[in-house]
Design a protein around this motif. Structure first.
Motif, mmCIF file in Angstrom:
data_model
loop_
_atom_site.group_PDB
_atom_site.id
_atom_site.type_symbol
_atom_site.label_atom_id
_atom_site.label_comp_id
_atom_site.label_asym_id
_atom_site.label_seq_id
_atom_site.Cartn_x
_atom_site.Cartn_y
_atom_site.Cartn_z
ATOM 1 N N PHE A 17 0.833 -1.199 0.000
ATOM 2 C CA PHE A 17 0.000 0.000 0.000
ATOM 3 C C PHE A 17 0.869 1.251 0.000
ATOM 4 C CE2 PHE A 17 -2.498 -3.347 1.912
ATOM 5 C CZ PHE A 17 -3.763 -3.174 1.369
ATOM 6 N N VAL A 18 0.248 2.368 -0.395
ATOM 7 C CA VAL A 18 0.905 3.671 -0.380
ATOM 8 C C VAL A 18 0.110 4.581 0.557
ATOM 9 C CG1 VAL A 18 1.522 5.684 -1.756
ATOM 10 C CG2 VAL A 18 1.808 3.399 -2.716
ATOM 11 N N THR A 19 0.616 4.778 1.763
ATOM 12 C CA THR A 19 -0.065 5.561 2.804
ATOM 13 C C THR A 19 -1.574 5.325 2.806
ATOM 14 O OG1 THR A 19 0.048 7.490 1.310
ATOM 15 C CG2 THR A 19 1.640 7.398 3.104
ATOM 16 N N PRO A 20 -2.020 4.117 3.172
ATOM 17 C CA PRO A 20 -3.451 3.850 3.241
ATOM 18 C C PRO A 20 -4.114 4.789 4.237
ATOM 19 C CG PRO A 20 -2.211 2.135 4.382
ATOM 20 C CD PRO A 20 -1.212 2.982 3.658
ATOM 21 N N ASN A 21 -5.298 5.255 3.914
ATOM 22 C CA ASN A 21 -5.921 6.323 4.700
ATOM 23 C C ASN A 21 -7.359 5.990 5.083
ATOM 24 O OD1 ASN A 21 -6.181 8.803 5.968
ATOM 25 N ND2 ASN A 21 -6.595 9.918 4.093
ATOM 26 N N GLY A 22 -8.326 6.231 4.171
ATOM 27 C CA GLY A 22 -9.721 5.951 4.466
ATOM 28 C C GLY A 22 -10.020 4.467 4.405
ATOM 29 N N ILE A 23 -11.051 4.032 5.178
ATOM 30 C CA ILE A 23 -11.400 2.615 5.181
ATOM 31 C C ILE A 23 -12.862 2.453 5.575
ATOM 32 C CG2 ILE A 23 -10.624 2.310 7.575
ATOM 33 C CD1 ILE A 23 -9.610 -0.495 6.743
ATOM 34 N N ILE A 31 -10.328 0.705 0.746
ATOM 35 C CA ILE A 31 -9.236 1.490 1.324
ATOM 36 C C ILE A 31 -8.781 2.534 0.316
ATOM 37 C CG2 ILE A 31 -6.846 1.393 2.172
ATOM 38 C CD1 ILE A 31 -7.702 -1.731 2.645
ATOM 39 N N SER A 32 -8.722 3.788 0.753
ATOM 40 C CA SER A 32 -8.127 4.830 -0.088
ATOM 41 C C SER A 32 -6.652 4.968 0.272
ATOM 42 C CB SER A 32 -8.842 6.172 0.108
ATOM 43 O OG SER A 32 -8.582 6.699 1.399
ATOM 44 N N GLN A 33 -5.899 5.565 -0.635
ATOM 45 C CA GLN A 33 -4.481 5.804 -0.392
ATOM 46 C C GLN A 33 -4.189 7.294 -0.554
ATOM 47 O OE1 GLN A 33 -2.246 1.768 -1.674
ATOM 48 N NE2 GLN A 33 -2.781 3.053 -3.392
ATOM 49 N N ASN A 34 -3.430 7.833 0.374
ATOM 50 C CA ASN A 34 -3.158 9.266 0.324
ATOM 51 C C ASN A 34 -2.278 9.623 -0.859
ATOM 52 O OD1 ASN A 34 -1.142 11.625 1.204
ATOM 53 N ND2 ASN A 34 -3.168 12.007 2.078
ATOM 54 N N GLY A 35 -1.253 8.874 -1.104
ATOM 55 C CA GLY A 35 -0.386 9.116 -2.252
ATOM 56 C C GLY A 35 0.618 10.230 -2.082
ATOM 57 N N ASN A 36 0.588 10.913 -0.906
ATOM 58 C CA ASN A 36 1.550 11.992 -0.635
ATOM 59 C C ASN A 36 1.617 13.013 -1.760
ATOM 60 O OD1 ASN A 36 2.368 10.986 1.917
ATOM 61 N ND2 ASN A 36 3.673 9.483 0.908
ATOM 62 N N GLY A 37 0.439 13.485 -2.163
ATOM 63 C CA GLY A 37 0.384 14.542 -3.166
ATOM 64 C C GLY A 37 0.245 14.065 -4.591
#
Length: 302
Positions: A268-274, A285-291
């Protein structure tokens, strides 16, 4: 000297057992790639997934995202609004009305309702708001966390606001969800701690997620079949927490990349919402992606 007639069947059995164990692990899939929905996630009554575009953080920690997306279980993406401001947290009621916080700045947030394709402000809340929990009785009452202030608030559909919990433990909190018997659980983004709210509205620590990247630990949490699930924002993993507080690495190798496959090997890449689709037994799961645009992922819970 070894009896090869005994050794070979034993080796075959061990290899077969390892393969079976791997294949019985849940699998991680990418539903939408190159996706800008990097914030909170909630599944609607019809199975569509609502995802906020928080975007990237401004100096005042508000996001620069403008959109709210819906995604069908087959991956069709629609934009239902492109006029929000770094939306944070979300919830959807049984009538399909959608709620979110406009993350104006660390000083205040606007609690909003999206109904009949129109957005209206319900209340302005001091501090930077987090996730939203609709009261179990569905009576026009919401619980909202706060990232910058040590408070959980009760907000009514008529716009009135009152404090539900005031405690330094919830400063930095983002996630909030119901568990069994409508017990409220709250997760702290900055410390990685998860608290249970008891009948006296006091906080009892249930568990603590491993801190890999200090200050960036848990994105959001959700509940399904006697377990909480938490996104390891800084560790790039998904955790499963029992009601006894046992923490297990549920999915993710820890590598910073988007990779599908069995849970322990996926990344995963900075998983965030769930949130969980109870009917279809999918954990989204959403991923923030760091921009940068990332992906909307899901895990089969069958």
């Amino acid at each position: 000297m070894y009896n090869l007639n005994r050794v070979f069947p034993l080796l075959f059995l061990l290899i077969s057992m390892k393969t079976v164990c791997q294949e019985t692990e849940p699998r991680v899939h990418t539903l939408v790639d190159n996706f800008h929905g990097n914030g909170s996630v909630v599944v609607g009554p019809n199975g569509n997934v609502f995802v906020n575009e928080y975007g990237t953080a401004n100096p005042d920690i508000s996001g620069n995202g403008k959109r709210i997306f819906t995604v069908s279980p087959k991956g069709k993406v629609n934009v239902i609004s492109n006029s929000v401001s770094g939306a944070v947290g979300n919830a959807i009621d049984s009538d399909g009305n959608y709620y979110f916080n406009n993350g104006s700045s660390y000083l205040s947030s606007d609690f909003m309702q999206f109904k009949n394709n129109k957005i209206r402000k319900i209340a302005t809340l001091e501090g930077f708001s987090g996730d939203i929990l609709i009261d179990a009785d569905n009576n026009g009452l919401f619980y909202i966390t706060n990232y910058t202030l040590p408070v959980i608030r009760k907000v009514y559909i008529n716009g009135s606001v009152e404090d539900f919990i005031k405690d330094e433990k919830v400063k930095g909190a983002t996630g909030i969800t119901y568990g069994p018997d409508n017990i409220i659980f709250i997760s702290n983004f900055t410390t990685g701690k998860i608290y249970r709210v008891n009948v006296d509205k006091n906080l009892e620590e249930l568990a603590s997620i491993p801190v890999v990247y200090p200050g960036y630990v848990i994105g959001y949490i959700t509940y399904f079949e006697n377990y909480l699930y938490a996104t390891g924002y800084g560790s790039n993993k998904i955790y499963r927490i029992s009601m006894k507080g046992e923490v297990k690495e549920f999915a993710g190798s820890g590598n910073y990349q988007t990779k599908d496959g069995i849970a322990s090997k996926a990344s995963f890449v900075t998983p965030n919402g769930i949130d969980v689709d109870v009917k279809n037994r999918r954990l989204y799961i959403s991923q923030n992606g760091n921009g940068k645009p990332a992906s909307l992922r899901y895990i089969d819970l069958n």
